[in-house]
Design a protein around this motif. Sequence first.
Motif, mmCIF file in Angstrom:
data_model
loop_
_atom_site.group_PDB
_atom_site.id
_atom_site.type_symbol
_atom_site.label_atom_id
_atom_site.label_comp_id
_atom_site.label_asym_id
_atom_site.label_seq_id
_atom_site.Cartn_x
_atom_site.Cartn_y
_atom_site.Cartn_z
ATOM 1 N N LEU A 58 100.122 -15.824 89.160
ATOM 2 C CA LEU A 58 101.454 -16.304 89.590
ATOM 3 C C LEU A 58 101.442 -16.677 91.066
ATOM 4 C CD1 LEU A 58 102.759 -15.185 86.880
ATOM 5 C CD2 LEU A 58 104.640 -14.466 88.321
ATOM 6 N N ARG A 110 100.046 -21.143 80.832
ATOM 7 C CA ARG A 110 101.491 -20.861 80.884
ATOM 8 C C ARG A 110 102.072 -21.169 82.258
ATOM 9 N NH1 ARG A 110 103.481 -14.819 80.431
ATOM 10 N NH2 ARG A 110 103.115 -14.995 82.672
ATOM 11 N N LYS A 114 104.348 -24.688 83.538
ATOM 12 C CA LYS A 114 105.705 -24.630 84.101
ATOM 13 C C LYS A 114 105.843 -25.645 85.245
ATOM 14 C CE LYS A 114 106.457 -19.745 83.009
ATOM 15 N NZ LYS A 114 106.444 -18.370 83.557
ATOM 16 N N LYS A 118 107.950 -29.702 85.191
ATOM 17 C CA LYS A 118 108.959 -30.217 86.135
ATOM 18 C C LYS A 118 108.727 -31.694 86.431
ATOM 19 C CE LYS A 118 110.598 -27.583 89.545
ATOM 20 N NZ LYS A 118 111.902 -27.067 89.110
ATOM 21 N N VAL A 162 106.094 -32.428 74.403
ATOM 22 C CA VAL A 162 107.432 -32.859 74.806
ATOM 23 C C VAL A 162 107.548 -32.993 76.329
ATOM 24 C CG1 VAL A 162 108.395 -30.515 74.907
ATOM 25 C CG2 VAL A 162 109.893 -32.421 74.350
ATOM 26 N N PHE A 163 106.671 -32.290 77.055
ATOM 27 C CA PHE A 163 106.680 -32.385 78.524
ATOM 28 C C PHE A 163 105.635 -33.398 79.023
ATOM 29 C CE2 PHE A 163 107.923 -27.892 77.602
ATOM 30 C CZ PHE A 163 109.224 -27.983 78.032
ATOM 31 N N ILE B 44 113.029 -25.865 73.109
ATOM 32 C CA ILE B 44 112.442 -26.611 74.229
ATOM 33 C C ILE B 44 113.382 -26.557 75.437
ATOM 34 C CG2 ILE B 44 111.639 -28.877 75.026
ATOM 35 C CD1 ILE B 44 109.875 -27.663 72.847
ATOM 36 N N ALA B 47 113.085 -23.159 76.948
ATOM 37 C CA ALA B 47 111.869 -23.020 77.769
ATOM 38 C C ALA B 47 112.069 -23.684 79.133
ATOM 39 C CB ALA B 47 110.674 -23.637 77.042
ATOM 40 N N SER B 48 112.692 -24.851 79.134
ATOM 41 C CA SER B 48 112.941 -25.554 80.402
ATOM 42 C C SER B 48 113.905 -24.758 81.268
ATOM 43 C CB SER B 48 113.547 -26.937 80.137
ATOM 44 O OG SER B 48 112.650 -27.715 79.401
ATOM 45 N N THR B 51 112.178 -21.641 82.706
ATOM 46 C CA THR B 51 111.237 -22.070 83.748
ATOM 47 C C THR B 51 111.980 -22.402 85.036
ATOM 48 O OG1 THR B 51 109.701 -22.919 82.106
ATOM 49 C CG2 THR B 51 109.475 -23.802 84.318
ATOM 50 N N GLU B 52 113.094 -23.106 84.908
ATOM 51 C CA GLU B 52 113.874 -23.484 86.091
ATOM 52 C C GLU B 52 114.441 -22.250 86.780
ATOM 53 O OE1 GLU B 52 113.885 -26.281 87.511
ATOM 54 O OE2 GLU B 52 115.402 -25.874 89.028
ATOM 55 N N GLU B 54 113.145 -19.261 86.784
ATOM 56 C CA GLU B 54 112.015 -18.627 87.496
ATOM 57 C C GLU B 54 111.737 -19.340 88.824
ATOM 58 O OE1 GLU B 54 109.414 -16.954 83.659
ATOM 59 O OE2 GLU B 54 108.682 -18.658 84.805
ATOM 60 N N PHE B 55 111.760 -20.660 88.790
ATOM 61 C CA PHE B 55 111.517 -21.427 90.022
ATOM 62 C C PHE B 55 112.587 -21.146 91.068
ATOM 63 C CE2 PHE B 55 108.581 -24.233 87.705
ATOM 64 C CZ PHE B 55 107.602 -24.389 88.672
ATOM 65 N N ARG B 58 112.208 -17.797 92.650
ATOM 66 C CA ARG B 58 111.083 -17.845 93.603
ATOM 67 C C ARG B 58 111.525 -18.541 94.899
ATOM 68 N NH1 ARG B 58 106.513 -19.879 90.081
ATOM 69 N NH2 ARG B 58 107.120 -18.062 88.893
ATOM 70 N N ASN B 64 108.552 -13.374 92.719
ATOM 71 C CA ASN B 64 107.831 -13.897 91.562
ATOM 72 C C ASN B 64 108.250 -13.115 90.325
ATOM 73 O OD1 ASN B 64 106.246 -16.016 92.381
ATOM 74 N ND2 ASN B 64 104.555 -14.710 93.047
ATOM 75 N N VAL B 65 108.768 -13.826 89.343
ATOM 76 C CA VAL B 65 109.164 -13.125 88.117
ATOM 77 C C VAL B 65 108.772 -13.959 86.903
ATOM 78 C CG1 VAL B 65 111.506 -14.122 88.106
ATOM 79 C CG2 VAL B 65 111.078 -11.962 86.926
ATOM 80 N N VAL B 66 108.348 -13.270 85.846
ATOM 81 C CA VAL B 66 108.071 -13.935 84.574
ATOM 82 C C VAL B 66 109.130 -13.456 83.596
ATOM 83 C CG1 VAL B 66 106.440 -14.185 82.670
ATOM 84 C CG2 VAL B 66 105.593 -14.076 85.020
#
Lengths: 232, 94
Positions: A58, A110, A114, A118, A162-163, B44, B47-48, B51-52, B54-55, B58, B64-66
């Motif tokens: 990470l 993974r 991510k 983006k 899809v990304f 989907i 997941a997006s 992810t966003e 988490e960003f 940060r 930092n986190v999952v």
Amino acid sequence: MAEVIVITGTSKGIGRYLAEYYINEGYRVVGCSRSPLHESIDGYDHHCLDVANEAEVLEMVDAVFKKYGKIDILINNAGIASMNHLLLTPLKTVEKIFLTNVFGTFLFIREVAKVMSKKKYGRIVNFATVATPLKLEGEATYAASKAAVVSYTRILAKELAVFNITVNAVGPTPVKTDLIKGVSNEKINALLKMQAVRRFGAFKDITNVIDFFIKPQSDFITGQVIYLGGIC
Amino acid sequence: MEEQFLEIINQAIHELNEDLEYDHLRNVTIETEIFGGENSIDSISLASLITEIEFLIREKCALNVVLADEKAMSMKNSPYRNVGALLNLITEKL
């Protein structure tokens, strides 16, 4: 800005070659290995970590994102092998091999996916091995770990399509590196005889396949595993 | 800290909903459904969204986190089922 490529396991062997090759090709290369790098190389950043350590992975991916704002390509090269008969294989060996080859590959895919998601762009290349399709005796654990990598490749290709992220794998034949230094000549020769093209693999055979997978025009190529030497 | 996480969830949902344009995601509250219920977003989009988040954590909190979770896809117990459950997950993980 140059494309940013993350390569795992860059301290020696194929990984080191890949790092040098892609620096020369004009990429910005970020590599990692358990051991620190004692030299400074233009166009290259090194991270000292264990690929199976979630917190360290990470931290590295975050550092790359902060510095470059993107990751275009990931090459999951880090891997370890072990030759042994099932009845003589300690569980510890199995754990070590799966930690690096499977868990490390999973973690990097993974976390890097991510970042790639983006930008809606990415190329991921994993490392398989001919030991899996050839079902080599004495390499059960190594082959099983790489079979898992092949499954990840084929399924994650679907999950990440899809990304606009492709996921493929290259399966090298024996290349003269540390990975096979403990294998007898007799076994290596027997293995080479199973190939359609009976010679050792060369580093350039591997970059030839990776170059194909990572080029922008290969956006319709995903979930594929290319074994070298005519193995199928 | 919890308020900041809630703001982050709001921001991420708002950004996601610029594409989705779901009515129930326009005014986000602690009860707003995210995943698994009648007003579920697809996997989907989930997941997006995660992810966003988490960003953003940060970026804004330097943490930092999952937020991956083995019950993610559970229709009943998903920690992403609504904003409140997601907030709990974040505070638990951090």
